[in-house]
Design an enzyme around this catalytic site. Structure first.
Site, PDB file in Angstrom:
ATOM      1  N   GLY A 239       4.587 -10.388   0.423  1.00  0.00           N
ATOM      2  CA  GLY A 239       5.384  -9.945   1.566  1.00  0.00           C
ATOM      3  C   GLY A 239       6.863 -10.238   1.510  1.00  0.00           C
ATOM      4  N   GLU A 273       0.658 -13.654  -3.752  1.00  0.00           N
ATOM      5  CA  GLU A 273       0.353 -12.255  -4.093  1.00  0.00           C
ATOM      6  C   GLU A 273       1.602 -11.385  -3.978  1.00  0.00           C
ATOM      7  OE1 GLU A 273      -2.508 -11.383  -1.057  1.00  0.00           O
ATOM      8  OE2 GLU A 273      -4.097 -12.571  -1.970  1.00  0.00           O
ATOM      9  N   TYR A 316       8.031   5.850   6.060  1.00  0.00           N
ATOM     10  CA  TYR A 316       8.612   4.798   6.905  1.00  0.00           C
ATOM     11  C   TYR A 316      10.062   5.069   7.266  1.00  0.00           C
ATOM     12  CZ  TYR A 316       5.096   2.319   3.990  1.00  0.00           C
ATOM     13  OH  TYR A 316       3.984   1.950   3.287  1.00  0.00           O
ATOM     14  N   CYS A 342       6.900  21.521   1.438  1.00  0.00           N
ATOM     15  CA  CYS A 342       6.975  22.228   2.716  1.00  0.00           C
ATOM     16  C   CYS A 342       6.647  21.307   3.890  1.00  0.00           C
ATOM     17  CB  CYS A 342       6.014  23.408   2.682  1.00  0.00           C
ATOM     18  SG  CYS A 342       6.167  24.320   1.141  1.00  0.00           S
TER      19      CYS A 342
HETATM   20  C1  LIG Z   1       0.254  -5.218  -0.176  1.00  0.00           C
HETATM   21  C2  LIG Z   1      -0.268  -6.602  -0.262  1.00  0.00           C
HETATM   22  C3  LIG Z   1       0.441  -7.594  -0.953  1.00  0.00           C
HETATM   23  C4  LIG Z   1       1.799  -7.364  -1.561  1.00  0.00           C
HETATM   24  O1  LIG Z   1       2.759  -7.183  -0.582  1.00  0.00           O
HETATM   25  P1  LIG Z   1       4.327  -7.130  -1.013  1.00  0.00           P
HETATM   26  O2  LIG Z   1       5.010  -6.930   0.270  1.00  0.00           O
HETATM   27  O3  LIG Z   1       4.483  -5.991  -1.930  1.00  0.00           O
HETATM   28  O4  LIG Z   1       4.637  -8.439  -1.646  1.00  0.00           O
HETATM   29  C5  LIG Z   1      -0.138  -8.846  -1.067  1.00  0.00           C
HETATM   30  N1  LIG Z   1      -1.351  -9.123  -0.518  1.00  0.00           N
HETATM   31  C6  LIG Z   1      -2.046  -8.194   0.168  1.00  0.00           C
HETATM   32  C7  LIG Z   1      -3.354  -8.555   0.735  1.00  0.00           C
HETATM   33  C8  LIG Z   1      -1.530  -6.914   0.320  1.00  0.00           C
HETATM   34  O5  LIG Z   1      -2.226  -6.008   1.014  1.00  0.00           O
END
Ligand SMILES: *Cc1c(COP(=O)(O)O)cnc(C)c1O
Length: 415
Positions: A239, A273, A316, A342
C-alpha cells in the site's frame, strides 16, 4: 528515483533511446527499467534489514514473469490473489515457501493448488473461507497454514476505490470478531494458525494510517497470546504510495524505521506485500500520436494506446505525467490526450499543457509500471501491448504484442 531521462533531447531508459525500442517493437509499448526495479526492491528490503522479514512482492501490480524472476533472484517471495498468479510465481522461479495467498474469493480449486505447492500461508478473509480451506486440506490430508486478514477499520486516506481497510470494504475479517474467528480456527483439525495479516489500501502517502493499523494488530496479537494463540508471522500488507504528480509519500526507509520502532523486541517475522512502490515508477507506456483535432471547446491528441492498455485514468481518474519522446521547443498547447476506444472515459490526460503535437510524435506516459499492463484487456479487440525490459544498454522483449490470431484463439463457431 528512476532511469528515464532526456539525453540530447531524446528520452532514454537507462542507456537505450526509447526511439530505438519503438522502431523495433512498435507502439503501444511498455518499457521497464531493470535498474529501477532492482533499486526499488533493494531499498524496500534494506529498510527492514534490522528485523526478520520476508518481502512478498504483490504479483498483481505487474505480473510479467521476467519481472517476477528478477525479484525471485533477489530472494523475494510473492503475494498472490489467484491460481493464475500462483502459476506465474512458480514459473518465474518463486519459492512456494515465500508465497502468501490473499483475496476474498479463493475457489476450492485454487486452495487445492496452493496446498499441493506448500505455500507459506493463506491470508483468510472470512469464516466461510476458513471452513472451505479446512475441508480441502482434510481431503488432501494436509494442514493448511493460515493467517486471518483483519480489517482494522482505519482510513488509509487514499482514493475510495483502492481503500480496503474500512468497515464498509469487502476485505478481511472485522476487527471486533477477530478473536472469535481465531478461536474457531484453532478448533479446526486441518488448520494451523501461523499469522495475522492486514492490508489497508493502496497508494497511501502518509505514515499515520499504517501506524494506526499496526497498533490495532499488536493489540490483537496480545489478546491472542492471552488466549493461547501464538503466531509466527505478522503480515502488514502493501500500500505504500508513489509520486505520480506532486504527492510526497514517505520513503521506504522512513516507513521501515517507523514500522520497526513498533516491533522492537517483538520476535515475529514481518511480512510485507509491496507492489506499486516497487514497480510503479519503473515503467513507462509509450504511444504514438495518430491525429490531433480541435473543436470550439478543446484540442484533442488521439494516440494509438487506449484504456484497454492503461486503465488507471479511466478507472480512477488517475494522473500520469506525460512527456514527448523527443523534447520539443516552442510554446505549449492544452490538450486532452485520448485513445481510440469507443468510451468517453478513454483518456490519459485532460486539459494538459504539452508541447505542440503532431501526427507521428511519440509520447511517454510515466508511472505506468504498476497496474498498467496487468490491468490491460482486449476491449475493442485491441491487441495487448508488447513489453520490453531494459538493462543498461541491453533490452529484452519480455512479452510479444498479441497477434490477431491470439484474439480469437479460444473462440469457436458452433456447427
Ligand atoms: C493489491 C495488494 C497489495 C499491493 O498493494 P500496493 O498498493 O500495490 O502496494 C498487497 N496486498 C494485497 C492483499 C493486495 O490486494
Amino acid at each position: 528515483m528512476h532511469y528515464f531521462n532526456y539525453n540530447n533531447n531524446e528520452m532514454y531508459c537507462e542507456d537505450v533511446p526509447i526511439s530505438k525500442l519503438v522502431k523495433k517493437f512498435g507502439t503501444p509499448l511498455y518499457v521497464y527499467s531493470g535498474k529501477t526495479l532492482l533499486r526499488h526492491y533493494k531499498a524496500f528490503d534494506e529498510s527492514f534489514k534490522p528485523h526478520k522479514h520476508i518481502i512478498c512482492y504483490s504479483v498483481k501490480a505487474n505480473s510479467n514473469i521476467a519481472i517476477l524472476n528478477l525479484f525471485a533472484k533477489e530472494g523475494s517471495g510473492f503475494d498472490i490473489v489467484s491460481g493464475g498468479e500462483l502459476y506465474r510465481a512458480i514459473k518465474a522461479g518463486g519459492d512456494p515457501q515465500k508465497i502468501v495467498f490473499s483475496g476474498v474469493g479463493k475457489t476450492d480449486e485454487e486452495i487445492e493448488m496452493a496446498l499441493s505447492k506448500d505455500i507459506l500461508m493463506f491470508n483468510v478473509e472470512s469464516e466461510s473461507e476458513l471452513y472451505a480451506i479446512n475441508s480441502v486440506a482434510d481431503r488432501l490430508n494436509k494442514k493448511a497454514p493460515i493467517s486471518l486478514r483483519i480489517n482494522p477499520d482505519v482510513n488509509p486516506l487514499t482514493h475510495p476505490y483502492i481503500s480496503t481497510g474500512l468497515k464498509k470494504n469487502k476485505f478481511g475479517i472485522p476487527y471486533e470478531s477477530a478473536l472469535e474467528t481465531y478461536l474457531k480456527a484453532k478448533k479446526l483439525k486441518n488448520i494451523e494458525i501461523v499469522g495475522i495479516d492486514c492490508h489497508i489500501g493502496s497508494q497511501i502517502t502518509q505514515l499515520s494510517p499504517f501506524l494506526e493499523a499496526i497498533d490495532k494488530i499488536k493489540a490483537l496479537m496480545k489478546e491472542l497470546e492471552r488466549n493461547g494463540i501464538e503466531v509466527k508471522y505478522i503480515d502488514l500488507g502493501g500500500g505504500l504510495g508513489i509520486s505520480y504528480k506532486d504527492e510526497d509519500p514517505p520513503h521506504p526507509n522512513e516507513y521501515g524505521e517507523a514500522v520497526l520502532k513498533r516491533f522492537e523486541k517483538i520476535d515475529k517475522t514481518l511480512i510485507f506485500e509491496p507492489g506499486r512502490v516497487i514497480v510503479g515508477n519503473a515503467g513507462i507506456h509509450v504511444t504514438r500520436v495518430l491525429y490531433t483535432k480541435e473543436n470550439t471547446e478543446k484540442k484533442f491528441v488521439i494516440v494509438d494506446s487506449a484504456m484497454n492498455d492503461l486503465a488507471r485514468p479511466a478507472l480512477y481518474g488517475s494522473y500520469h505525467s506525460i512527456l514527448p519522446m523527443n523534447k520539443k521547443d516552442g510554446e505549449n498547447d492544452v490538450y486532452d490526450v485520448v485513445g481510440p476506444v469507443c468510451e468517453s472515459t478513454d483518456f490519459f490526460a485532460k486539459d494538459r499543457s504539452l508541447p505542440k503535437l503532431e501526427r507521428d510524435d511519440y509520447l511517454c506516459i510515466f508511472s505506468a509500471g504498476a497496474y498498467g499492463f496487468s490491468m490491460s484487456s482486449n476491449y475493442n479487440s485491441r491487441r495487448k501491448s508488447a513489453e520490453v525490459l531494459v538493462m543498461g544498454d541491453k533490452y529484452y522483449l519480455i512479452r510479444e504484442r498479441d497477434t490477431f490470431e491470439d484474439l480469437i484463439a479460444k473462440e469457436k463457431i458452433p456447427q
